[in-house]
Design an enzyme around this catalytic site. Sequence first.
Site, PDB file in Angstrom:
ATOM      1  N   PHE A 185     -10.709  62.364 -10.275  1.00  0.00           N
ATOM      2  CA  PHE A 185      -9.255  62.257 -10.132  1.00  0.00           C
ATOM      3  C   PHE A 185      -8.726  63.044  -8.941  1.00  0.00           C
ATOM      4  O   PHE A 185      -7.648  62.755  -8.414  1.00  0.00           O
ATOM      5  CB  PHE A 185      -8.555  62.709 -11.422  1.00  0.00           C
ATOM      6  CG  PHE A 185      -8.427  64.193 -11.594  1.00  0.00           C
ATOM      7  CD1 PHE A 185      -7.292  64.867 -11.175  1.00  0.00           C
ATOM      8  CD2 PHE A 185      -9.438  64.936 -12.195  1.00  0.00           C
ATOM      9  CE1 PHE A 185      -7.166  66.236 -11.335  1.00  0.00           C
ATOM     10  CE2 PHE A 185      -9.319  66.298 -12.370  1.00  0.00           C
ATOM     11  CZ  PHE A 185      -8.172  66.956 -11.929  1.00  0.00           C
ATOM     12  N   LYS A 186      -9.492  64.028  -8.482  1.00  0.00           N
ATOM     13  CA  LYS A 186      -9.038  64.850  -7.360  1.00  0.00           C
ATOM     14  C   LYS A 186      -8.784  64.006  -6.102  1.00  0.00           C
ATOM     15  O   LYS A 186      -7.977  64.381  -5.253  1.00  0.00           O
ATOM     16  CB  LYS A 186     -10.061  65.931  -7.041  1.00  0.00           C
ATOM     17  CG  LYS A 186     -10.510  66.799  -8.222  1.00  0.00           C
ATOM     18  CD  LYS A 186      -9.435  67.724  -8.690  1.00  0.00           C
ATOM     19  CE  LYS A 186      -9.875  68.546  -9.884  1.00  0.00           C
ATOM     20  NZ  LYS A 186     -10.797  69.632  -9.589  1.00  0.00           N
ATOM     21  N   ASP A 187      -9.480  62.867  -5.985  1.00  0.00           N
ATOM     22  CA  ASP A 187      -9.285  62.008  -4.808  1.00  0.00           C
ATOM     23  C   ASP A 187      -7.861  61.485  -4.703  1.00  0.00           C
ATOM     24  O   ASP A 187      -7.387  61.193  -3.606  1.00  0.00           O
ATOM     25  CB  ASP A 187     -10.236  60.803  -4.871  1.00  0.00           C
ATOM     26  CG  ASP A 187     -11.692  61.177  -4.659  1.00  0.00           C
ATOM     27  OD1 ASP A 187     -11.966  62.038  -3.809  1.00  0.00           O
ATOM     28  OD2 ASP A 187     -12.555  60.602  -5.350  1.00  0.00           O
TER      29      ASP A 187
ATOM     30  N   THR B 109     -13.232  69.341  -7.057  1.00  0.00           N
ATOM     31  CA  THR B 109     -12.313  69.635  -5.944  1.00  0.00           C
ATOM     32  C   THR B 109     -13.067  69.705  -4.628  1.00  0.00           C
ATOM     33  O   THR B 109     -12.600  69.202  -3.602  1.00  0.00           O
ATOM     34  CB  THR B 109     -11.562  70.955  -6.191  1.00  0.00           C
ATOM     35  OG1 THR B 109     -10.639  70.771  -7.257  1.00  0.00           O
ATOM     36  CG2 THR B 109     -10.793  71.386  -4.956  1.00  0.00           C
TER      37      THR B 109
ATOM     38  N   MET C 271      -6.204  64.404  -2.922  1.00  0.00           N
ATOM     39  CA  MET C 271      -6.870  64.987  -1.761  1.00  0.00           C
ATOM     40  C   MET C 271      -6.885  64.053  -0.562  1.00  0.00           C
ATOM     41  O   MET C 271      -6.788  64.499   0.593  1.00  0.00           O
ATOM     42  CB  MET C 271      -8.293  65.388  -2.131  1.00  0.00           C
ATOM     43  CG  MET C 271      -8.844  66.489  -1.268  1.00  0.00           C
ATOM     44  SD  MET C 271      -8.034  68.090  -1.543  1.00  0.00           S
ATOM     45  CE  MET C 271      -8.799  68.591  -3.080  1.00  0.00           C
TER      46      MET C 271
END
Length: 480
Positions: free
Chosen positions: A119-121, A152, A124
């Site tokens: 989900f960090k994409d 992350t 980011m």
Amino acid sequence: MKYISTRGGMNAQAFSDILLGGLAPDGGLSIPEQYPQLSQADLESMATLNYRDLAFAVISRFVDDIPSDDLKALINKTYTAEVYCNGRSKNQADHITPLIKLDGSLYIQELSNGPTLAFKDMAMQLLGNLFEYVLDKKGEQINIVGATSGDTGSAAEYAMRGKRGVNVFMLSPFGKMSPFQRAQMFSLQDENIFNLSVHGFFDACQDIVKNINKDAEFKAQYKIGAVNSINWGRIVAQVVYYFKGYFATILATGKKVGDKVDFCVPSGNFGNICAGHIARQMGLPIGQLVVATNENDVLDEFFKTGGYHPRDVANTFETTSPSMDISKASNLERFVFDLIGRDSARLAALWTEVESGGGFDLSPAELALMQDSYGFKSSASNHSDRIAHIREVFEKYGVQIDPHTADGFKAAKAHRNLAVPMVIMETALPAKFEDTMLEALKQAPFRPKGLAGLEALPQRFEAIDADTNLLKKYIVDHLA
């Protein structure tokens, strides 16, 4: 829109000024002076927008120092089907974070179809484009110092690799990530990416990053920035998919805009669910915000009792949902700031206790406010729970979920109100945790094309002790 520090010691600044930094000069976190407020008409106008247009509608309310056309172009460049079609779904650009229906009104929102399968994409990738844009406008460069418990790091490195004016120094806990997570990061050979594997848990990595940020002279001299969830740019980008998940759920369940939707969020550093809190503060009709944790259950204890007492290294556990092997949840500070009426002096005093190795307890009235008015609930899981829930979701629904999302499934079942739709926020694709998936399902998880043999690629990293001065020396030597 101006930004202040949770601890009260920073003059109000514009978005671009706080974007590149980590901690505020007083050690606090940047937060808007006030949250944008959305009316019923605003919400209804957003309900049918595609992801890019919805992202602009949300983010533009927080960013007024980047021309609208430029901001829209950056968002459109980021949120494309080509970037977010790496997972299970054949997503179209209009449906970048689609729902998976489990049963009745219980859903999983897919957030892990980006380049690094986590989900960090979602935030980011935008942050990388924003950094490059702002640095170009300012004629500056930045050296990002970050810490990761698993996802992350790779998301940041894939977003920043090859970006003009950006170097990344990423700390991760030695031997504590899955083989896939390590390979995603350490196999990168880009000259602007530096991986450092720290002897200790994630909290040791995070403490080093905070110590670097507190050294104002070093930070200024070496142009230190941050991409951890302490970075406000990440939080504001994550707010968007709560809006998308809400509107998709309303459409799927035949509800109307204004009806409540509950969200359940696996949480370690509290950044993802903090974005849900902010969406709720803006006026998105969120009912419950359910925090799912693992054996490192400091957040579960906090939301049940009002006591926040981070653990030391000896009492932080290595688990099979490693991205949540965290004791000190940095973004909790942003929520507590709101909870206590934005009293920066009291907030600073509470976190002085935390940073000195102690903790604090909310008053009974504040605990009730947190649970009732703010809608927070929580649940913790162990390894046996994860295995059982991975298996249950697969056998009942034919869906593979990763161990963190399994923690979320348990928490969702514990707090589900059958009259209100519940959305579980997906953390990562199961391919990142093959050993646990094999134990649960006796079969290897789906792996997107192009990632076969990832673990066999050459890896480039350096192991260091948990010492802030050692990292400073490493940065100085490699920038010389």
